[in-house]
Enzyme design. Structure first.
Site, PDB file in Angstrom:
ATOM      1  N   ASP A  83      11.410  52.543 -82.524  1.00  0.00           N
ATOM      2  CA  ASP A  83      12.856  52.491 -82.294  1.00  0.00           C
ATOM      3  C   ASP A  83      13.156  51.368 -81.318  1.00  0.00           C
ATOM      4  O   ASP A  83      12.428  51.196 -80.338  1.00  0.00           O
ATOM      5  CB  ASP A  83      13.348  53.830 -81.706  1.00  0.00           C
ATOM      6  CG  ASP A  83      14.726  54.199 -82.228  1.00  0.00           C
ATOM      7  OD1 ASP A  83      15.509  53.279 -82.512  1.00  0.00           O
ATOM      8  OD2 ASP A  83      15.010  55.404 -82.349  1.00  0.00           O
ATOM      9  N   HIS A  98      19.085  44.934 -82.320  1.00  0.00           N
ATOM     10  CA  HIS A  98      19.051  46.315 -81.816  1.00  0.00           C
ATOM     11  C   HIS A  98      17.769  47.044 -82.198  1.00  0.00           C
ATOM     12  O   HIS A  98      17.480  48.104 -81.658  1.00  0.00           O
ATOM     13  CB  HIS A  98      20.282  47.080 -82.334  1.00  0.00           C
ATOM     14  CG  HIS A  98      21.560  46.583 -81.718  1.00  0.00           C
ATOM     15  ND1 HIS A  98      22.214  47.267 -80.723  1.00  0.00           N
ATOM     16  CD2 HIS A  98      22.268  45.445 -81.920  1.00  0.00           C
ATOM     17  CE1 HIS A  98      23.289  46.579 -80.358  1.00  0.00           C
ATOM     18  NE2 HIS A  98      23.345  45.469 -81.079  1.00  0.00           N
TER      19      HIS A  98
HETATM   20  C1  G6P Z   1      20.886  51.372 -86.564  1.00  0.00           C
HETATM   21  C2  G6P Z   1      21.153  49.890 -86.741  1.00  0.00           C
HETATM   22  C3  G6P Z   1      22.636  49.620 -86.801  1.00  0.00           C
HETATM   23  C4  G6P Z   1      23.292  50.497 -87.850  1.00  0.00           C
HETATM   24  C5  G6P Z   1      22.963  51.972 -87.578  1.00  0.00           C
HETATM   25  C6  G6P Z   1      23.528  52.911 -88.629  1.00  0.00           C
HETATM   26  O1  G6P Z   1      21.305  51.794 -85.303  1.00  0.00           O
HETATM   27  O2  G6P Z   1      20.540  49.149 -85.709  1.00  0.00           O
HETATM   28  O3  G6P Z   1      22.879  48.262 -87.105  1.00  0.00           O
HETATM   29  O4  G6P Z   1      24.678  50.321 -87.890  1.00  0.00           O
HETATM   30  O5  G6P Z   1      21.566  52.126 -87.555  1.00  0.00           O
HETATM   31  O6  G6P Z   1      23.103  52.525 -89.896  1.00  0.00           O
HETATM   32  P1  G6P Z   1      24.127  52.227 -91.051  1.00  0.00           P
HETATM   33  O7  G6P Z   1      23.307  51.607 -92.149  1.00  0.00           O
HETATM   34  O8  G6P Z   1      24.662  53.568 -91.426  1.00  0.00           O
HETATM   35  O9  G6P Z   1      25.177  51.310 -90.490  1.00  0.00           O
END
Ligand code: G6P
Length: 490
Positions: free
Chosen positions: A364, A157
């Site tokens: 991003d 992602h």
């Molecule tokens: C980004 C990453 C995700 C992640 C999200 C929130 O979008 O690509 O994998 O879940 O951030 O971050 P966190 O560490 O809170 O899950």
């Protein structure tokens, strides 16, 4: 087919509860509909050897959600350590922020191996595994080591940086070699895939033909699948949310001011400091905009135990208060800064209230806020998206006002221009963006990836069988790829 989707963060939230991060929000509706099993971290940890990993399982739409307690001894090293203090900074080209020990890497590998063992209980004859994001780069290799021969795909992602930057990650070679256990590796943009392939070619010296890497695991296809949203659903949320108390209170409080909105996790990749500085610069350069415009910045706190994130939280709080102190008036606050999350429905209503959407990350993978802001607009009077050219979304949303987030003066001018853009131009730009959103929805993304994964696995199996039979004429690929209804992926 029995699809098992794996990600670190999962979501059980409905559209009415706040959600953190684009990944979980994007996956929830498609997982619910597809009947997949979604496996991830419960957010809790558990001591002991855990021969049989503990999972809390609940229904999720047509499918199920399985939340695992991860091993207590390794969680911090895995999540705060290697995943978010080595991989995340490197993937966002911030090698200066890498802080990670050898133990963190061991914990990362332990959690990947733990997850592989946990997944065995969901394996059936027809199972297809789809692993998400940088938390689980080595999970495919761990599954193969356990004898799993099913299709296993991976989607990243985040961006994938240049070779020189990725080689700043400790153990980078081992990790990328492990990734080649996946039948299919998906990226958000062409640049990400090309960076990955050039790393594989020059750093690992492996052969690549038509985006397919040959390694000791077999063949790994690398392709691009830009993630989308459900634009119709977002538009419906936005219309419905107009009467939500948060949205109507916001509208009433504006006193005719025009509003810009930003919605981000507090993360150094999001370019929040530069954005606030640009807003500040705009008010200095164009003082007539005082009282006429303001910024609503929703900034949800994230990964706060990591030093770089704690420091950024402090820096932003200070910066916002400084800007408000310098420019504010008794009846006007330039920046409303909120450290709390909102549901997707309320967010859609807030987006529609704002004449300008600010999405200005330094790097991003995609940035779904950009897409959601567009989808939430009123078609007869749409707002303007100011978008960083370094967000994956800029590849598709090229009729947004594209900015360089490092150029504070340029951003200040562009934000001012966005506030005063005439209706006709707003409509033309918005319609072009909506056409792109409709042409690549989250449902398309999901279906395209799963189809391509099954194709890649079938081709891999066939190649392996022919090689075993000693056929000297085996050439990869055995068939050419094309998505049903025309190729959206490449
Ligand atoms: C980004 C990453 C995700 C992640 C999200 C929130 O979008 O690509 O994998 O879940 O951030 O971050 P966190 O560490 O809170 O899950």
């Amino acid at each position: 087919m029995n699809l098992v989707v794996v990600s670190n963060r999962v979501s059980r939230a409905s559209a009415n509860e706040p959600m953190t991060g684009g990944l979980a929000a994007a996956l929830l509706p498609v997982v619910e509909k597809s009947g997949a099993i979604w496996v991830g971290s419960s957010g809790r940890v558990r001591d002991g050897a855990q021969k049989e990993p503990f999972a809390e399982i609940e229904a999720l739409g047509a499918g199920a959600l399985a939340m695992l307690d991860l091993p207590a001894a390794h969680y911090a090293g895995y999540y705060e350590g290697f995943a978010n203090s080595a991989l995340w900074p490197a993937l966002h080209s911030r090698t200066d922020l890498i802080r990670s020990s050898h133990d963190d890497y061991q914990s990362y590998r332990e959690v990947n191996s733990f997850m592989a063992r946990a997944l065995l209980r969901f394996r059936k004859l027809e199972t297809v595994f789809w692993i998400q994001d940088y938390h689980f780069l080595a999970l495919g290799a761990e599954l193969r080591d356990l004898g799993v021969t099913h299709p296993i795909g991976f989607f990243l992602h985040t961006p994938w940086p240049t070779r020189a930057i990725f080689s700043g990650v400790p153990h980078h070679r081992e990790l990328v070699e492990a990734m080649l256990a996946y039948d299919l590796i998906g990226f958000q943009t062409d640049d990400d895939r090309d960076n990955f392939l050039s790393y594989v070619e020059s750093e690992l010296g492996l052969e690549i033909t038509g985006g397919i890497v040959a390694s000791r695991f077999g063949h790994s296809r690398c392709a691009v699948f830009p993630i989308g949203i459900d634009p119709a659903k977002f538009a419906a949320h936005a219309a419905k949310a107009a009467s939500h108390p948060d949205v109507s209170r916001l509208r009433r409080s504006l006193n005719g001011e025009k509003l810009a909105i930003g919605v981000d996790r507090v993360d150094y990749s999001k370019g929040l400091v530069n954005r606030i500085e640009a807003f500040d610069r705009m008010l200095t350069l164009q003082p007539q905009l005082k009282r006429a415009v303001s910024l609503l910045q929703i900034a949800t706190l994230s990964r706060g135990t990591i030093e770089a994130y704690g420091d950024l939280q402090d820096q932003l709080a200070k910066l916002v208060s400084d800007v408000n102190g310098r420019h504010g008036e008794v009846d006007w606050t330039p920046i409303r800064y909120l450290n709390k999350g909102f549901s997707q429905t309320v967010l859609a209503g807030l987006y529609r209230t704002a004449q300008v959407g600010l999405v200005t990350p330094l790097h991003d993978g995609m940035n779904l806020v950009a897409k959601e802001y567009v989808a939430a607009q009123n078609p007869v009077d749409p707002g303007v998206l100011v978008l960083s050219k370094f967000a994956g979304a800029a590849q598709e949303l090229d009729t947004a006002l594209l900015v360089n987030p490092h150029d504070i003066d340029g951003m200040a001018r562009t934000i001012a221009m966005a506030f005063s853009m005439p209706l006709l131009e707003r409509r033309m730009r918005w319609e072009a963006m909506m056409a792109k959103l409709r042409a690549g929805t989250i449902q398309d993304w999901f279906a395209d990836f799963v189809d391509a994964l099954q194709d890649a696995h079938a081709a891999n199996d066939k190649a392996a069988a022919l090689t075993l039979a000693g056929d000297p004429a085996v050439v990869w690929p055995l068939r050419s790829y094309s998505a049903p209804g025309g190729s959206r992926y490449h």
